[in-house]
Design a protein around this motif. Structure first.
Motif, short mmCIF file in Angstrom:
data_model
loop_
_atom_site.label_atom_id
_atom_site.label_comp_id
_atom_site.label_asym_id
_atom_site.label_seq_id
_atom_site.Cartn_x
_atom_site.Cartn_y
_atom_site.Cartn_z
N ARG A 1 7.18 13.50 6.72
CA ARG A 1 5.76 13.83 6.55
C ARG A 1 4.89 13.05 7.53
NH1 ARG A 1 7.16 18.33 4.71
NH2 ARG A 1 7.48 18.56 2.48
N GLN A 2 5.23 11.79 7.80
CA GLN A 2 4.48 11.00 8.77
C GLN A 2 4.60 11.60 10.17
OE1 GLN A 2 6.14 7.10 8.26
NE2 GLN A 2 4.76 6.58 6.58
N GLU B 1 5.27 14.75 10.93
CA GLU B 1 4.52 16.00 10.95
C GLU B 1 3.03 15.74 11.08
OE1 GLU B 1 7.40 18.65 8.02
OE2 GLU B 1 5.79 17.43 7.15
N SER B 2 2.53 14.80 10.33
CA SER B 2 1.11 14.48 10.34
C SER B 2 0.69 13.96 11.72
CB SER B 2 0.80 13.44 9.27
OG SER B 2 -0.54 13.07 9.31
N GLY B 3 1.50 13.09 12.29
CA GLY B 3 1.19 12.53 13.60
C GLY B 3 1.19 13.56 14.70
N ARG B 4 1.93 14.62 14.51
CA ARG B 4 2.01 15.68 15.53
C ARG B 4 1.13 16.87 15.18
NH1 ARG B 4 8.52 15.52 16.68
NH2 ARG B 4 8.53 13.40 17.48
N GLY B 5 0.39 16.77 14.07
CA GLY B 5 -0.49 17.87 13.68
C GLY B 5 0.24 19.12 13.25
N ARG B 6 1.43 18.96 12.72
CA ARG B 6 2.24 20.11 12.32
C ARG B 6 2.07 20.39 10.83
NH1 ARG B 6 7.98 19.21 15.40
NH2 ARG B 6 7.15 19.48 17.48
N GLU B 7 2.28 21.65 10.48
CA GLU B 7 2.31 22.04 9.08
C GLU B 7 3.58 21.45 8.45
OE1 GLU B 7 0.12 23.86 7.15
OE2 GLU B 7 -1.19 23.57 8.88
#
Length: 64
Positions: free
Chosen positions: A5-6, A8-14
């Motif tokens: 989740r970190q 994904e969040s850092g890469r702006g992904r769903e």
């Protein structure tokens, strides 16, 4: 799951759907899994209909 989740969040992904499967059905363990970011939580013994429903639910969500 937290690490995924970190990233994904850092890469702006769903978020990718993550379904946890465990023999532990204690409420505190289930809550920890959801707090970590799982999409769904299934317990063993796993019923094929439970798995089918989760895959259908989250497979459709990832294609949206």
């Amino acid at each position: 799951t937290r690490h995924i989740r970190q990233i994904e969040s850092g890469r702006g992904r769903e978020p990718v759907p993550i379904v946890a499967i465990s023999a532990n059905a204690q409420r505190d363990e289930i809550n920890r899994a959801f707090d970590a970011g799982v999409s769904d939580y299934l317990t063993k013994p796993l019923q094929i209909d439970q798995l089918r429903n989760a895959l259908s639910k989250w497979g459709a969500a990832s294609q949206a």
